[in-house]
Motif scaffolding. Structure first.
Motif, PDB file in Angstrom:
ATOM      1  N   GLY A  55       0.876  -1.187   0.000  1.00  0.00           N
ATOM      2  CA  GLY A  55       0.000   0.000   0.000  1.00  0.00           C
ATOM      3  C   GLY A  55       0.902   1.223   0.000  1.00  0.00           C
ATOM      4  O   GLY A  55       2.080   1.130   0.337  1.00  0.00           O
ATOM      5  N   SER A  56       0.346   2.396  -0.346  1.00  0.00           N
ATOM      6  CA  SER A  56       1.202   3.590  -0.414  1.00  0.00           C
ATOM      7  C   SER A  56       1.347   4.240   0.960  1.00  0.00           C
ATOM      8  O   SER A  56       0.427   4.216   1.779  1.00  0.00           O
ATOM      9  N   SER A  57       2.509   4.825   1.200  1.00  0.00           N
ATOM     10  CA  SER A  57       2.748   5.552   2.451  1.00  0.00           C
ATOM     11  C   SER A  57       3.733   6.688   2.195  1.00  0.00           C
ATOM     12  O   SER A  57       4.496   6.649   1.221  1.00  0.00           O
ATOM     13  N   GLY A  60       6.340   6.680   6.209  1.00  0.00           N
ATOM     14  CA  GLY A  60       5.806   5.658   7.109  1.00  0.00           C
ATOM     15  C   GLY A  60       4.326   5.812   7.412  1.00  0.00           C
ATOM     16  O   GLY A  60       3.739   4.930   8.048  1.00  0.00           O
ATOM     17  N   ASP A  61       3.704   6.910   6.990  1.00  0.00           N
ATOM     18  CA  ASP A  61       2.291   7.141   7.301  1.00  0.00           C
ATOM     19  C   ASP A  61       1.420   6.524   6.206  1.00  0.00           C
ATOM     20  O   ASP A  61       1.363   7.036   5.077  1.00  0.00           O
ATOM     21  N   ARG A  62       0.707   5.462   6.563  1.00  0.00           N
ATOM     22  CA  ARG A  62      -0.103   4.760   5.559  1.00  0.00           C
ATOM     23  C   ARG A  62      -1.449   5.446   5.314  1.00  0.00           C
ATOM     24  O   ARG A  62      -2.204   5.039   4.450  1.00  0.00           O
ATOM     25  N   THR A  63      -1.746   6.510   6.099  1.00  0.00           N
ATOM     26  CA  THR A  63      -2.998   7.249   5.841  1.00  0.00           C
ATOM     27  C   THR A  63      -2.736   8.461   4.927  1.00  0.00           C
ATOM     28  O   THR A  63      -3.671   9.180   4.570  1.00  0.00           O
ATOM     29  N   ALA A  64      -1.474   8.686   4.559  1.00  0.00           N
ATOM     30  CA  ALA A  64      -1.117   9.946   3.877  1.00  0.00           C
ATOM     31  C   ALA A  64      -1.831  10.144   2.546  1.00  0.00           C
ATOM     32  O   ALA A  64      -2.081  11.282   2.144  1.00  0.00           O
TER      33      ALA A  64
END
Ligand code: PMV
Length: 321
Positions: A55-57, A60-64
């Motif tokens: 998934g994209s990050s 390190g923030d996977r909600t970005a």
């Protein structure tokens, strides 16, 4: 110098890309309304490292992709092939300072994402970077993103220089040209007062709606045209006068700030000219120090509370590392 023929090549992950910040010499705000602008890429850069991921990050923030408008827009505009991309970003461009930190990030990321989708020529990259930045900000011109893509000295909406590309937001378009660098040393200085570009752009757009708005825009146009011409002739005296006249117009448009005026006061005795740069209401100033008085000017600005950088235009635009 990064010119239209010099493309971003196709590449496979992991890759790294970088792009420069920028300094606007003449015409900020008016450029949003079709006026001429002169700006150059500065030798402070943003860098992104792209790695394969499920998934994209971002850092390190996977909600970005949902919470960071520039990142989300970039992924929507140039979707990474496969599951996603993990992006790490580092920057030497101070944030929210009028020196193009978001344009540098967007141009570096667009270059990296374009590379993993088969590469892109520079006019395409300039259009993509602008669409991402404008989509995230809601307002603006393609000056900042074009400088981050092209590097060097650029002028928008003028007949001077060599055409590079046209950038459009669907209803309006801006012409972007390469102009000659006079090889002067400039100082930019961050006031440390953060502000949002979109708020300043909206406030100036409202100011332009007042009865004297069209006349003010005409004065912005004319001082930028004179300024662009004077830089082309390497006429420092006239360039300095145009910088000061442009600052008066920015003050009239409501985007100066006491802290910026204090930095301008500090720079003035040892400079040919000085003004705020970027959206204003905080952010940075630019000064053209008299030759040999660069460090003295930087010291005085620092004593007045600014963070000065002695900058030279950077030739390199967005590139893979
Ligand atoms: O302050 P910055 O770096 O976001 O510069 C903005 C320049 C404006 O002309 C105010 C807006 C634009 O997009 O051209």
């Amino acid at each position: 110098m990064s010119d239209p023929g010099d493309s971003i090549p196709s590449a496979q992950l992991p890759i790294s890309a970088s792009a420069p910040g920028k300094c606007i010499v003449f015409g900020e705000h008016a450029v949003v309304h079709g006026g001429p602008e002169l700006l150059f890429a500065i030798d402070l850069r943003s860098q992104v490292i792209l790695q394969a991921a499920d998934g994209s990050s971002l850092n390190g923030d996977r909600t970005a992709s949902r919470t960071h408008p520039y990142f989300g827009r970039a992924l929507a505009e140039i979707p990474p092939p496969g599951g996603g991309v993990s992006v790490t970003s580092v920057s030497r461009v101070p944030r929210s300072s009028g020196l193009g930190s978001s344009a540098a990030f967007v141009a570096a990321l667009a270059a990296g994402l374009s590379a993993i989708r088969g590469g892109a020529d520079r006019p395409t990259l300039a259009q993509r970077a602008f669409s991402i930045e404008q989509g995230a900000q809601g307002v603006g011109s393609p000056g900042d993103t074009s400088a981050a893509v092209a590097g060097g000295f650029l002028a928008l909406n003028t007949a001077r220089g060599t055409p590079l590309w046209e950038v459009s937001d669907g209803s309006r378009s801006w012409s972007v040209r390469r102009v000659v660098d006079p090889h002067w040393t400039w100082i930019v200085a961050d006031s440390g007062i953060p502000r949002r570009t979109a708020d300043a752009v909206k406030a100036v757009a409202e100011r332009m709606q007042r009865p004297d708005g069209p006349a003010l825009l005409d004065r912005f146009r004319s001082v930028a045209e004179r300024g662009i011409d004077s830089v082309g002739r390497e006429d420092r005296g006239e360039t300095g006068r145009c910088l000061r006249e442009n600052q008066e117009l920015l003050r009239d448009a409501g985007v100066s700030h006491d802290r910026l005026e204090a930095l301008l006061d500090a720079a003035r005795p040892s400079s040919d000219g000085e003004k705020l740069t970027g959206a204003g209401r905080g952010g940075s100033i630019v000064a053209l120090p008299k030759p040999g008085r660069e460090l003295e000017t930087a010291r005085k600005i620092a004593r007045a509370g600014g963070v000065p950088f002695v900058v030279r235009p950077a030739d390199d635009g967005a590139r893979l590392l």
